[in-house]
Enzyme design. Structure first.
Site, PDB file in Angstrom:
ATOM      1  N   TYR A  58     -84.017  54.624 -26.688  1.00 45.90           N
ATOM      2  CA  TYR A  58     -82.604  54.239 -26.720  1.00 45.90           C
ATOM      3  C   TYR A  58     -81.763  55.506 -26.878  1.00 45.90           C
ATOM      4  O   TYR A  58     -81.689  56.071 -27.970  1.00 45.90           O
ATOM      5  CB  TYR A  58     -82.366  53.266 -27.866  1.00 45.90           C
ATOM      6  N   LYS A  86     -82.987  53.437 -22.154  1.00 38.59           N
ATOM      7  CA  LYS A  86     -81.664  52.834 -22.011  1.00 38.59           C
ATOM      8  C   LYS A  86     -80.649  53.937 -22.270  1.00 38.59           C
ATOM      9  O   LYS A  86     -80.605  54.516 -23.364  1.00 38.59           O
ATOM     10  CB  LYS A  86     -81.468  51.695 -23.008  1.00 38.59           C
TER      11      LYS A  86
END
Length: 222
Positions: A58, A86
């Site tokens: 992330y 992400k």
């Protein structure tokens, strides 16, 4: 999602996620006291070796303070088990670099709402963004419009989702945008003091129940 300032705690949470049936985990880097790149690699590798399911890194530097270049992000993909990321950095240049030149090392998913159309059009295999949980039908419509290269419609859907989220760029009152969607059909968007309105040649009611019009018109022409 898994996140901790402690490697041992992150491993514990990752194992719990796998034992609970998770197909993958999304892993935050240690935050507050941000690690350097070498320490981050050790952290990622330690967590990856503790589980058998894949990891999505992330990348959200505004929250964690960990800022990585596109090359460094791709390097995380060299760690066995770290397959995805992400990207919630909002850095379109870095995202394009990852999507165009480094997809063989790590699969980058866009996670910045206002870059959703950009990410999809540049080749992202998926997108993870907040508005998809609020307006899933419009998120699917945006994805489908990009897939069949109806770029004008996709751009308009991106604009609608951004405006609803309150994340749209500031525009001058009275600003006007027109997009040709299919054949001779045109859909326009106008910004006035009373709000944001979408209209097309078949609609005369421009300012009544503006939110309903805003939500329904783009889907009508898919």
């Amino acid at each position: 999602g898994v996140g901790s300032t402690s490697t041992a705690r992150a491993v514990e949470l990752a194992k719990h996620a796998e034992a609970s049936g998770a197909a993958a985990i999304m892993l935050l880097p240690p935050f507050y006291d941000s690690p350097d790149y070498e320490a981050l690699q050790v952290f990622m590798r330690t967590v990856a070796e503790s589980i058998s399911i894949p990891i999505m890194y992330y990348n959200v530097p505004s929250a964690t303070g960990v800022r990585l270049s596109a090359d460094e992000l791709a390097g995380l993909g060299d760690i066995p088990g770290v397959k995805y990321m992400k990207d919630t950095s909002g850095d379109a240049v870095a995202l394009m670099n990852l999507l165009v030149d480094k997809q063989d090392r790590i699969s980058a998913f866009n996670g910045w709402d206002t870059l959703t159309f950009f990410g999809m059009a540049t080749g992202a295999k998926a997108s993870v963004w907040g508005m998809a949980g609020i307006l899933p039908e419009h998120a699917v419509a945006l994805w489908n419009a990009v897939a069949v290269r109806r770029d004008a419609l996709a751009h308009l859907l991106q604009l609608v989702l951004a405006e609803i989220a309150g994340a749209g760029q500031q525009r001058e009152v009275g600003g006007f945008l027109r997009r040709e969607v299919a054949g001779d059909l045109e859909i326009g968007a106008q910004f006035t003091q009373s709000g944001f309105h979408i209209f097309h040649p078949d609609l005369l009611l421009l300012n009544i129940d503006g939110l309903r019009i805003l939500l329904e018109i783009p889907l009508r022409y898919l």
